[in-house]
Write an enzyme that holds these catalytic residues in place. Structure first.
Site, short mmCIF file in Angstrom:
data_model
loop_
_atom_site.label_atom_id
_atom_site.label_comp_id
_atom_site.label_asym_id
_atom_site.label_seq_id
_atom_site.Cartn_x
_atom_site.Cartn_y
_atom_site.Cartn_z
N SER A 172 3.94 1.79 -0.14
CA SER A 172 2.54 1.44 0.11
C SER A 172 2.04 0.64 -1.09
CB SER A 172 1.74 2.74 0.27
OG SER A 172 0.36 2.48 0.34
N LYS A 200 4.01 -1.66 3.27
CA LYS A 200 2.67 -1.42 3.81
C LYS A 200 1.65 -2.00 2.84
CE LYS A 200 -0.03 2.83 3.79
NZ LYS A 200 0.02 4.28 4.10
N LYS A 219 -2.26 -2.40 1.72
CA LYS A 219 -3.62 -1.89 1.86
C LYS A 219 -4.53 -3.09 2.12
CE LYS A 219 -3.15 2.54 0.94
NZ LYS A 219 -3.57 3.58 1.91
N ASP A 272 -2.77 -0.92 6.17
CA ASP A 272 -3.55 0.32 6.19
C ASP A 272 -4.96 0.01 5.70
OD1 ASP A 272 -4.57 2.87 6.06
OD2 ASP A 272 -3.08 3.66 4.66
N GLU A 328 -2.76 0.83 10.41
CA GLU A 328 -3.07 2.23 10.13
C GLU A 328 -4.58 2.41 9.92
OE1 GLU A 328 -0.56 3.69 6.99
OE2 GLU A 328 -1.72 5.53 6.74
N ASP A 332 -4.11 8.01 10.66
CA ASP A 332 -3.86 8.81 9.46
C ASP A 332 -5.03 9.81 9.33
OD1 ASP A 332 -3.86 9.78 6.83
OD2 ASP A 332 -3.37 7.88 5.88
N LYS A 379 0.67 13.86 7.37
CA LYS A 379 0.60 14.29 5.97
C LYS A 379 0.42 15.80 6.00
CE LYS A 379 -1.40 10.08 4.00
NZ LYS A 379 -2.66 9.42 3.56
N GLY A 393 2.00 9.68 2.41
CA GLY A 393 2.02 10.16 1.02
C GLY A 393 0.63 10.20 0.44
#
Ligand code: OSB
Ligand code: MG
Length: 390
Positions: free
Chosen positions: A154, A180, A182, A207, A232, A257, A281, A309
């Site tokens: 990420s 991934k 952000k 995400d 996400e 998520d 998670k 995570g």
């Protein structure tokens, strides 16, 4: 689509051979500096305050981690609220009488609403304890089927696109199977477009950590042209309804998520078609009891899952590895090497990623890593013990 109610407790008996009396619950706060700042749509941090818990019974100790952050930005829980709830309610319930199984523990926690991360920390420690008592791996105990798990990384929001491209390059060269990114307003379509242009064939996802609203559907549809693995949590942290509306407009799979907080919420998300993938998670959902049920529910409904995570220390990371060894975890998880975030980890050996982008599921009892208690002692800022009433 059919949804089956998941009853993991009936297929997995996560229990000591005979009921176990917990003689001490210990909480500790340690601070680990991050190798570099980590920025998301909700903020930036440069160190991680880590909340470790251990539970002991007759000289055997199990370890867990409470993944709450210092500020209530990702979730309403904080290190402070979790410490309060563990100290005042959860740990006393845990030590009040012998525990016969994970289900027994989950039922003891159930009357207390919410505070999933606090509950999860203690469930993790209990499952590690049970695995150690029975000389089993956690993976084996929960029904894991993989010897190694596929992993991705990420990547936080960067000061410049050049810095982002350099990091994508670096983590691909280290073997990571999925990148991934952000995203947030002002760091989305153009950034994704440039990364996709530079790396046309990689598994790429984004995400948003709830940065957008349904009124921005046309904007989000621009992401459809980049062949992303998933988007996400684009919308509100507790929403299922707008995500369903957005999913029906998007070609790209939505992965939830923040909105997935329990087996029940997952059931609703699947029935409403709010997403086509799920990030599990353990902390967000309240521990193994719920995480296993969410896995089973998604597996029965052909919804691929992956392990998210929370910038965990090695203790939380080791639990994530065990969870991701279950058969439904077919997508690369955010389970990176310890060195992705920390110069030195609290477990030995540190978690490493192979050049094929996999992490080995350890074969030793319990977590399968040695807890570096001397290093933890050196780092401990505060600690408390909860013991049974005399
Ligand atoms: O949304 O997945 C997230 C970290 C903190 C809070 C939320 C998230 C994340 C990450 C990092 O994306 C995942 C990791 O490498 O631990
Ligand atoms: Mg996320």
């Amino acid at each position: 689509m059919t949804t089956h109610s998941a009853t993991p407790e009936t297929v997995r008996n996560i229990a000591p051979e005979s009921p176990v009396s917990i003689d001490r619950v210990e909480t500790r706060l340690i601070r680990l500096p991050l190798n570099e700042p980590f920025e998301t749509s909700f903020g930036s941090i440069d160190s991680r305050l880590i909340f470790l818990v251990s539970v002991s019974a007759g000289g055997v100790t199990g370890w867990g981690e409470v993944v709450a952050a210092e500020k209530p930005l990702y979730s309403y829980e904080t290190t402070g609220t979790a410490l309060h709830v563990v100290r005042e309610f959860l740990a006393p319930a845990m030590v009040s009488r012998p525990l016969s199984s994970l289900e027994d523990l989950a039922k003891r926690f159930a009357p207390f609403r919410g505070h999933n991360m606090a509950k999860a920390g203690l469930e993790l420690a209990f499952v590690d304890l049970v695995a150690r008592l029975r000389d089993r791996t956690i993976s084996g105990l929960i029904g894991g089927t993989r010897a190694e798990i596929p992993v991705g990384v990420s990547l936080g929001i960067q000061p410049t696109i050049e810095e982002l491209l350099a990091r994508v390059e670096r983590y691909l060269s280290l073997g990571y199977q999925r990148i991934k990114l952000k995203i947030k307003h002002g760091w989305d379509i153009d950034v994704v477009s440039q990364v996709r242009e530079a790396f046309p064939d990689i598994l790429l996802s984004v995400d948003a950590n709830s940065a957008y609203t349904l009124s921005e559907t046309e904007h989000l549809k621009e992401l459809d042209r980049f062949g992303l693995l998933m988007i996400e949590q684009p919308l509100q942290h507790d929403d299922l309804l707008d995500h369903a509306a957005l999913q029906s407009e998007l070609k790209t799979a939505i992965c939830l998520d923040e909105s997935i907080t329990s087996i029940r919420q997952t059931e609703m998300a699947l029935r409403m078609r709010s997403c086509r993938m799920v990030n599990i998670k353990i902390g967000r959902v309240g521990g193994y009891s719920q995480a296993l049920g969410i896995h089973d529910l998604c597996y029965a409904n052909d919804i691929p899952v992956w392990c998210g995570g929370m910038l965990e220390s090695g203790i939380g990371r080791a639990h994530n590895i065990a969870l991701a060894s279950l058969p439904g975890f077919t997508l690369p998880g955010d389970v990176s090497a310890s060195s992705r975030y920390f110069a030195r980890d609290v477990i030995v050996p540190a978690v490493t990623v192979s050049s094929a982008g996999t992490v080995e599921v350890p074969r030793g009892a319990g977590l399968g890593f040695e807890v570096d208690i001397d290093f933890i002692e050196d780092l401990t800022e505060s600690s408390e013990s909860i013991v049974p009433d005399a």
